[in-house]
Design a protein around this motif. Structure first.
Motif, PDB file in Angstrom:
ATOM      1  N   GLU A  48       4.247   5.134   5.848  1.00  0.00           N
ATOM      2  CA  GLU A  48       2.986   5.143   5.183  1.00  0.00           C
ATOM      3  C   GLU A  48       3.473   5.418   3.464  1.00  0.00           C
ATOM      4  OE1 GLU A  48       1.162  10.046   4.513  1.00  0.00           O
ATOM      5  OE2 GLU A  48       2.262   9.815   6.336  1.00  0.00           O
ATOM      6  N   LEU A  58       1.092  -1.349  -0.147  1.00  0.00           N
ATOM      7  CA  LEU A  58      -0.150  -0.149  -0.064  1.00  0.00           C
ATOM      8  C   LEU A  58       0.907   0.957  -0.480  1.00  0.00           C
ATOM      9  CD1 LEU A  58      -2.976  -0.959   3.169  1.00  0.00           C
ATOM     10  CD2 LEU A  58      -2.498  -1.568   0.608  1.00  0.00           C
ATOM     11  N   TYR A 102       3.283   0.118   2.891  1.00  0.00           N
ATOM     12  CA  TYR A 102       3.572  -0.533   4.004  1.00  0.00           C
ATOM     13  C   TYR A 102       2.874  -1.930   2.946  1.00  0.00           C
ATOM     14  CZ  TYR A 102       1.397  -2.000   8.505  1.00  0.00           C
ATOM     15  OH  TYR A 102       0.683  -2.358   9.651  1.00  0.00           O
ATOM     16  N   GLU A 136      -1.764   6.224   7.716  1.00  0.00           N
ATOM     17  CA  GLU A 136      -2.421   4.906   9.075  1.00  0.00           C
ATOM     18  C   GLU A 136      -3.745   5.059   9.069  1.00  0.00           C
ATOM     19  OE1 GLU A 136      -1.353   3.594  13.979  1.00  0.00           O
ATOM     20  OE2 GLU A 136      -0.604   5.898  13.260  1.00  0.00           O
ATOM     21  N   GLN A 182       2.384  -7.821   8.390  1.00  0.00           N
ATOM     22  CA  GLN A 182       2.050  -6.944   7.997  1.00  0.00           C
ATOM     23  C   GLN A 182       3.377  -5.479   8.983  1.00  0.00           C
ATOM     24  OE1 GLN A 182      -1.269  -4.577   9.238  1.00  0.00           O
ATOM     25  NE2 GLN A 182      -2.232  -6.204  10.789  1.00  0.00           N
ATOM     26  N   ARG A 234      -4.045   2.815   6.146  1.00  0.00           N
ATOM     27  CA  ARG A 234      -4.386   1.553   5.531  1.00  0.00           C
ATOM     28  C   ARG A 234      -4.100   0.595   6.657  1.00  0.00           C
ATOM     29  NH1 ARG A 234       0.610   4.079   7.127  1.00  0.00           N
ATOM     30  NH2 ARG A 234       0.577   3.283   9.003  1.00  0.00           N
ATOM     31  N   GLN A 235      -5.178   0.573   7.936  1.00  0.00           N
ATOM     32  CA  GLN A 235      -5.578  -0.203   8.489  1.00  0.00           C
ATOM     33  C   GLN A 235      -6.721  -0.685   8.044  1.00  0.00           C
ATOM     34  OE1 GLN A 235      -4.164  -1.953  10.847  1.00  0.00           O
ATOM     35  NE2 GLN A 235      -2.204  -0.789  10.465  1.00  0.00           N
TER      36      GLN A 235
END
Length: 700
Positions: free
Chosen positions: A202, A174, A205, A179, A198, A182-183
């Motif tokens: 930034e 990614l 990822y 963040e 994982q 991403r999650q």
């Protein structure tokens, strides 16, 4: 070159593509969808997306991109259709139509609506496609628990080294995401398989995902949520996933030459990648051209108007030449005959340009029937007949609203609920038939339902409650016409479909404005047929020339039923100055044209006149005229545009001798006649009494 010059072409083509898309969606069998229909829907979305991108219509482009991806998965069998999914596709089509309209009007599409439809499409992709891709992985043998996030170094080798076996895993990178985002994406990836490890920052990822899905599958699903350049998907190896991510090759490719094909770097949507892999289309053969061109309606109207002027000029010349000696002017007469034939052929050819099939109209109603029947809790099958029957484009656009009212009325009031139909011995599914056919110079459009039919007593009772003048002696045809009275409704309660008493009166008024009329036929327990009779075009009219005094008028031939010489014993006086004519046991209101239009020098003795039996607004009248001249085609000239609205007159035309003749409006003429009689009766001036002579017999 100004690219905005091509906007109109794009908008028209997009409208046609969306119409085709809706038609295919409504025809889809969700249990066994036709691949050709799915491909046609996909191509329509793809074409609109391409055009939107070309013209910079960003919102439209993004919406069609999401829609196109879903359609691509559908046609590949990766998304199983259901009725609710088809409904979502139809809703998306409506949103595309709204966005297109906004761009056409120079406005910005509704941002809130755009975000809502995108969220719906993304959620559908994650729930349906993701479930399909991750289903097998979830059913597999128990996997080793995922490594704790804090113990993983944010580079691919550390991810693969953190697990005992990274075979069968993918590295999903990614790029440039916050963040929080991403999650959220990691959670969605968990629906496609099992997240083994994982880590990263930034800028990049990485997620190690064990799944049976291919890199293309993961990329396709992720493209519903993020942009293609924000994700990379590569197969993982325990030796080095980084090399695969950076070079796009397996480090063991020397030992296994075919492995390179199993480790591609994916950075574009799967649909685009496949499109690039297709062979380029062959160049068009030299000299090949498109079989059609797109011309604005204004240009066609201008040509039709000029042809109309040519017909008028030809008629003038023909009338002049007809007075010449045929022996000495044979060549001229032959030339005029040839000119007349060529002018007529030219007229028919030009008029055919404006003619389009009724499928343009009928194709809009499967959606109306589908949604209205669902809203009413009814099961209804729509049947269309005569889709290839052609009608003038201006009329097809104006007939859509009246037909929509009639269809919704049949669905609500006509066809019964499934339980009621079953109790009456009928099939649970009702039938609504829409048909079109040519008849002479007219087109007949019918809306037929197999419902309960009109209830005579109920209509009369409702009419009395509404204060309408009715009697039990009224014929069925007259009772059926009550549904067109303003504010008239037999609905027991107001619903989203009907019950407010508006619409049907507008239907009749609009159809009359197109030079047509409405007929109703109904039988209790068997259903109702509503028939619309329209001229094929509003530019040319088949008319009957009549003479009143020294004036010549035109009656639309479609309204003329017959003509006869009234006998004194068949004429009866009614209340006031009204007179009726008995024709085969039917009493018809008499309208003296010379009185209604105040024409001097006309016959006033009834037995010296000719009664032309005509029909207007569903009723028949006897028009009294001095003479019938003959039938002829006339070029219609709008009177309101060139002068003003005249009561009792619908339009005008120019005759062969250059004089102007008024085209009469049957219903308007009757109303004008009644108004003059009421005014004369109110004045109570004996000098203004009707000069007509009739038998003093009261038929009541």
């Amino acid at each position: 070159m100004d690219i905005t010059d091509f906007y109109d072409t794009f908008f028209e083509e997009a409208d046609e593509l969306l119409a085709d898309m809706e038609r295919h969606l409504l025809e889809l069998d969700v249990d066994a969808p036709d691949s050709e229909q799915l491909n046609a829907i996909f191509r329509a979305a793809h074409s609109i997306k391409g055009g939107a991108g070309t013209f910079g219509f960003e919102v439209l482009q993004k919406t069609t991109h999401l829609f196109e991806n879903l359609l691509d998965h559908t046609r590949k069998g990766e998304l199983t259709l259901r009725r609710d999914i088809v409904d979502t596709f139809l809703e998306t089509k409506d949103m595309l139509n709204d966005q297109l309209s906004a761009y056409r009007n120079g406005e910005t599409p509704d941002q809130e609506a755009f975000e809502r439809i995108c969220a719906i499409l993304q959620q559908l992709a994650l729930e349906e496609i993701g479930k399909g891709l991750g289903g097998e992985a979830a059913k597999g043998p128990p996997q080793a628990p995922a490594t704790d996030k804090s113990s993983v170094d944010p580079i691919a080798p550390a991810l693969t080294d953190a697990v005992e076996d990274a075979s069968g895993c993918l590295v999903v990178a990614l790029l440039g995401l916050s963040e929080e985002n991403r999650q959220l994406l990691v959670e969605e990836l968990g629906q496609l398989g099992e997240v083994k490890a994982q880590g990263g920052d930034e800028a990049r990822y990485e997620v190690l995902l064990e799944t049976t899905a291919t890199p293309d599958d993961i990329e396709a699903v992720m493209c519903f949520i993020i942009e293609p350049d924000e994700v990379e998907v590569t197969p993982a190896t325990s030796e080095s996933a980084t090399s695969a991510a950076t070079s796009g090759t397996d480090p063991h490719s020397a030992e296994e030459p075919h492995a390179a094909a199993e480790a591609p770097t994916v950075s574009v949507p799967v649909t685009e990648a496949k499109a690039e892999a297709k062979p380029k289309p062959k160049a068009k053969a030299k000299g090949a051209e498109s079989s059609s061109i797109r011309v604005s309606v204004e240009k066609v109207d201008q040509i039709i108007n000029l042809v109309g002027e040519l017909i008028i000029t030809q008629s003038m010349l023909d009338q002049t030449v007809s007075e010449l000696d045929g022996v000495g002017n044979g060549a001229l007469l032959n030339g005029m005959s040839l000119l007349q034939r060529n002018a007529r052929d030219l007229q028919e050819a030009v008029m055919s340009i404006r003619m389009i099939p009724m499928d343009f109209v009928f194709s809009r109603f499967p959606r109306v029937v589908r949604e209205t029947s669902a809203n009413l809790g009814k099961e209804i099958e729509l049947i269309t007949e005569g889709e290839s029957t052609e009608l003038d484009k201006s009329l097809t656009e104006r007939i859509i609203d009246p037909l929509t009212h009639l269809v919704r009325n049949s669905l609500d009031h006509g066809i019964e609920l499934p339980e009621v139909r079953e109790a009456a011995g009928k099939p649970r599914t009702g039938k609504l038939t829409m048909s079109a056919r040519h008849q002479g110079g007219n087109i007949i459009i019918e809306v037929i339902d197999d419902g309960a039919g009109l209830n005579r007593e109920r209509l009369l009772g409702k009419a009395r409650e509404s204060g309408l003048a009715v009697s039990d002696a009224m014929s069925d045809d007259e009772v059926w016409q009550l549904i067109f009275a303003p504010g008239f409704s037999t609905a027991k309660e107001v619903t989203d479909v009907s019950g407010r008493g508006v619409g049907m009166d507008v239907v009749r008024r609009n159809i009359q404005g197109m030079g047509g009329h409405v007929q109703i036929m109904s039988r209790a327990g068997e259903g109702t047929t509503i028939r619309i009779v329209l001229p094929l075009t509003l530019a040319i009219l088949d008319g009957m020339s009549i003479r009143v005094g020294e004036e010549v008028f035109i009656l639309p031939l479609t309204a003329v039923l017959e003509s006869l010489q009234p006998a004194r014993e068949n004429l009866y006086a009614m209340a006031g100055d009204d007179v009726v004519l008995k024709v085969r046991d039917e009493y018809l209101p008499v309208v003296a044209v010379h009185e209604a239009l105040e024409v001097s020098g006309a016959h006033t003795e009834l037995t010296n006149t000719i009664a032309v039996i005509v029909q207007g607004e569903g009723r028949r009248y006897a028009l009294l005229v001095d003479d019938l001249i003959g039938q002829q085609q006339v070029v219609v000239k709008n009177l309101e545009t060139n002068y003003r609205k005249v009561p009792g007159v619908s339009a005008a035309t120019i005759l062969g001798d250059g004089s102007v003749a008024l085209i009469l409006d049957i219903a308007g003429l009757h109303q004008l006649s009644r108004s003059r009689k009421q005014a004369r009766h109110a004045s109570r001036d004996p000098a203004s009494a009707s000069p007509l002579f009739f038998k003093e017999v009261d038929v009541q």
